[in-house]
Scaffold this motif. Structure first.
Motif, PDB file in Angstrom:
ATOM      1  N   PHE A   1       0.838  -1.208   0.000  1.00  0.00           N
ATOM      2  CA  PHE A   1       0.000   0.000   0.000  1.00  0.00           C
ATOM      3  C   PHE A   1       0.873   1.259   0.000  1.00  0.00           C
ATOM      4  CE2 PHE A   1      -2.548   3.183   2.494  1.00  0.00           C
ATOM      5  CZ  PHE A   1      -3.480   3.442   1.490  1.00  0.00           C
ATOM      6  N   GLU A   2       1.995   1.223   0.715  1.00  0.00           N
ATOM      7  CA  GLU A   2       2.888   2.384   0.734  1.00  0.00           C
ATOM      8  C   GLU A   2       3.478   2.639  -0.652  1.00  0.00           C
ATOM      9  OE1 GLU A   2       6.549   4.259   3.370  1.00  0.00           O
ATOM     10  OE2 GLU A   2       6.152   2.116   3.472  1.00  0.00           O
ATOM     11  N   VAL A   3       3.829   1.570  -1.375  1.00  0.00           N
ATOM     12  CA  VAL A   3       4.298   1.727  -2.753  1.00  0.00           C
ATOM     13  C   VAL A   3       3.220   2.404  -3.595  1.00  0.00           C
ATOM     14  CG1 VAL A   3       4.935   0.494  -4.864  1.00  0.00           C
ATOM     15  CG2 VAL A   3       5.893  -0.224  -2.674  1.00  0.00           C
ATOM     16  N   PHE A   4       1.995   1.912  -3.460  1.00  0.00           N
ATOM     17  CA  PHE A   4       0.856   2.466  -4.200  1.00  0.00           C
ATOM     18  C   PHE A   4       0.696   3.961  -3.909  1.00  0.00           C
ATOM     19  CE2 PHE A   4      -3.769   3.361  -4.194  1.00  0.00           C
ATOM     20  CZ  PHE A   4      -4.103   3.003  -5.491  1.00  0.00           C
ATOM     21  N   ILE A   5       0.798   4.346  -2.643  1.00  0.00           N
ATOM     22  CA  ILE A   5       0.639   5.750  -2.244  1.00  0.00           C
ATOM     23  C   ILE A   5       1.804   6.594  -2.749  1.00  0.00           C
ATOM     24  CG2 ILE A   5       0.632   7.311  -0.252  1.00  0.00           C
ATOM     25  CD1 ILE A   5      -2.046   5.961  -0.807  1.00  0.00           C
ATOM     26  N   ARG A   6       3.017   6.080  -2.624  1.00  0.00           N
ATOM     27  CA  ARG A   6       4.190   6.855  -3.056  1.00  0.00           C
ATOM     28  C   ARG A   6       4.228   7.020  -4.568  1.00  0.00           C
ATOM     29  NH1 ARG A   6       9.709   6.052   0.411  1.00  0.00           N
ATOM     30  NH2 ARG A   6       8.979   7.131   2.282  1.00  0.00           N
ATOM     31  N   GLN A   7       3.697   6.062  -5.300  1.00  0.00           N
ATOM     32  CA  GLN A   7       3.620   6.207  -6.744  1.00  0.00           C
ATOM     33  C   GLN A   7       2.675   7.343  -7.132  1.00  0.00           C
ATOM     34  OE1 GLN A   7       2.604   2.126  -7.639  1.00  0.00           O
ATOM     35  NE2 GLN A   7       4.630   1.700  -8.467  1.00  0.00           N
ATOM     36  N   ARG A   8       1.860   7.798  -6.189  1.00  0.00           N
ATOM     37  CA  ARG A   8       0.979   8.943  -6.403  1.00  0.00           C
ATOM     38  C   ARG A   8       1.589  10.233  -5.865  1.00  0.00           C
ATOM     39  NH1 ARG A   8      -5.234   7.160  -5.803  1.00  0.00           N
ATOM     40  NH2 ARG A   8      -5.165   5.478  -7.337  1.00  0.00           N
ATOM     41  N   GLY A   9       2.867  10.167  -5.496  1.00  0.00           N
ATOM     42  CA  GLY A   9       3.562  11.346  -5.007  1.00  0.00           C
ATOM     43  C   GLY A   9       3.211  11.728  -3.588  1.00  0.00           C
ATOM     44  N   LYS A  10       2.732  10.760  -2.804  1.00  0.00           N
ATOM     45  CA  LYS A  10       2.324  11.028  -1.433  1.00  0.00           C
ATOM     46  C   LYS A  10       3.111  10.145  -0.468  1.00  0.00           C
ATOM     47  CE  LYS A  10      -2.464  11.936  -2.901  1.00  0.00           C
ATOM     48  NZ  LYS A  10      -3.890  11.558  -2.684  1.00  0.00           N
ATOM     49  N   GLU A  11       2.947  10.413   0.831  1.00  0.00           N
ATOM     50  CA  GLU A  11       3.471   9.575   1.897  1.00  0.00           C
ATOM     51  C   GLU A  11       2.286   9.037   2.696  1.00  0.00           C
ATOM     52  OE1 GLU A  11       6.415   8.573   2.610  1.00  0.00           O
ATOM     53  OE2 GLU A  11       7.855   9.944   1.691  1.00  0.00           O
ATOM     54  N   LEU A  12       2.524   8.013   3.511  1.00  0.00           N
ATOM     55  CA  LEU A  12       1.462   7.508   4.381  1.00  0.00           C
ATOM     56  C   LEU A  12       1.083   8.534   5.445  1.00  0.00           C
ATOM     57  CD1 LEU A  12       2.420   3.761   5.006  1.00  0.00           C
ATOM     58  CD2 LEU A  12       0.677   4.665   3.471  1.00  0.00           C
ATOM     59  N   TYR A  13       2.112   9.200   6.003  1.00  0.00           N
ATOM     60  CA  TYR A  13       1.873  10.111   7.116  1.00  0.00           C
ATOM     61  C   TYR A  13       2.616  11.425   6.918  1.00  0.00           C
ATOM     62  CZ  TYR A  13       0.504   5.628   9.123  1.00  0.00           C
ATOM     63  OH  TYR A  13      -0.084   4.408   9.326  1.00  0.00           O
ATOM     64  N   THR A  14       2.086  12.450   7.544  1.00  0.00           N
ATOM     65  CA  THR A  14       2.756  13.746   7.558  1.00  0.00           C
ATOM     66  C   THR A  14       3.834  13.729   8.635  1.00  0.00           C
ATOM     67  OG1 THR A  14       1.218  14.643   9.202  1.00  0.00           O
ATOM     68  CG2 THR A  14       0.611  14.866   6.873  1.00  0.00           C
ATOM     69  N   PRO A  15       4.761  14.708   8.637  1.00  0.00           N
ATOM     70  CA  PRO A  15       5.807  14.744   9.665  1.00  0.00           C
ATOM     71  C   PRO A  15       5.279  14.752  11.096  1.00  0.00           C
ATOM     72  CG  PRO A  15       6.391  16.208   7.869  1.00  0.00           C
ATOM     73  CD  PRO A  15       4.996  15.746   7.607  1.00  0.00           C
TER      74      PRO A  15
END
Length: 284
Positions: A188-202
């Motif tokens: 799921f993290e790969v999927f999210i990062r491929q959209r230019g996002k992270e799982l969580y904010t700082p």
């Protein structure tokens, strides 16, 4: 690896003759870690290190139980997703004041070191890099004449669906294109990062949205309906708790999304021909 934050520096030195080290992993990792500990003890004869290890899933409840009982390990293998939580509870030692005089990290990979930080302070020293990877059965891929790209980020989820269709057709009943990775946080993290996002904010807030989640679970729902990924009953049977309990080792699926440190354990568990491609590390 992190140090538990129990006591001051002088307290740590006074008890340094006997340390406890906890980690997770397979028996292969345990053997290698034990050898490393023995080499350390040979170079530091006044220090002894006892160890315990378990699988990743059972490691965290066992560690929490030990900490709540007031006997936290001195050396704790720590996953980057848990660092903030443990730091907020005051369970990890801030190593920043020991760097670089006592702990020299100048030749360490700097992006990896970032994974051991919280609020700009260092709480651990990385063992090494570990990346979400896609393991695949090379015999089945060759059978359908499919050539994979060299990097995970160069492959699309639609392309994985397409090759799964080809594999299911070529392999016949009982073999599926891929595991059901809908609950795999690494995938799921790969999927999210491929959209230019992270799982969580700082500051620890969710950085993805409901649409991201809807599209992720819809993808895997479509895969299940089409018979392209492992059905729920087999997902329960092959839990992945050990390499032998993975569908790729059992020959039930051609694709398994796991972490790169499983390579040796997979090799030891099956004579089948397989390979893997790694997701390129990226920080956005």
């Amino acid at each position: 690896m992190s140090l538990s934050g129990c006591g001051s520096g002088s307290d740590a030195q006074a008890s340094a003759s006997s340390l406890q080290f906890s980690f997770w992993g397979s028996s292969v990792r345990a053997g290698l870690t034990t050898k490393a500990v023995q080499l350390f003890e040979q170079s530091n004869p006044h220090t002894t290190i006892s160890t315990w290890f378990s699988s990743f899933g059972s490691y965290w409840p066992k560690l929490a139980t030990q900490i709540s009982g007031g006997s936290a390990p001195d050396l704790i293998q720590m996953d980057m997703r848990y660092i903030d939580q443990y730091v907020r509870k005051g369970l990890l030692l801030d190593l920043s004041k020991y760097i670089p005089q006592t702990i020299d990290l100048h030749d360490f990979n700097q992006p990896l070191l970032k994974g051991s930080e919280a609020d700009g302070r260092v709480y651990g020293v990385p063992f090494g890099g570990n990346f979400t990877s896609m393991f695949y059965n090379t015999t089945l891929f060759e059978k359908v004449g499919y050539q994979l790209p060299t990097g995970f980020n160069d492959w699309t989820w639609d392309e994985m669906k397409q090759v799964s269709q080809q594999i299911v057709k070529a392999a016949g009943p009982g073999v599926y294109g891929t595991d059901d990775a809908s609950s795999n946080i690494g995938a799921f993290e790969v999927f999210i990062r491929q959209r230019g996002k992270e799982l969580y904010t700082p500051d620890g807030q969710r950085a993805f949205n409901k649409q991201d989640v809807l599209e992720w679970f819809s993808y895997w729902s479509d895969m299940r309906r089409a018979g392209l990924c492992i059905p729920p009953d087999l997902s329960v049977q092959y839990s992945g708790a050990t390499p032998a309990l993975t569908t790729i080792v059992a020959g039930k699926a051609a694709i398994n999304i796991s972490t790169s440190n499983q390579i040796q354990a997979f090799q030891a568990a099956t004579p089948r021909n397989w390979d893997c491609i790694q997701r390129r590390p990226q920080r956005v």
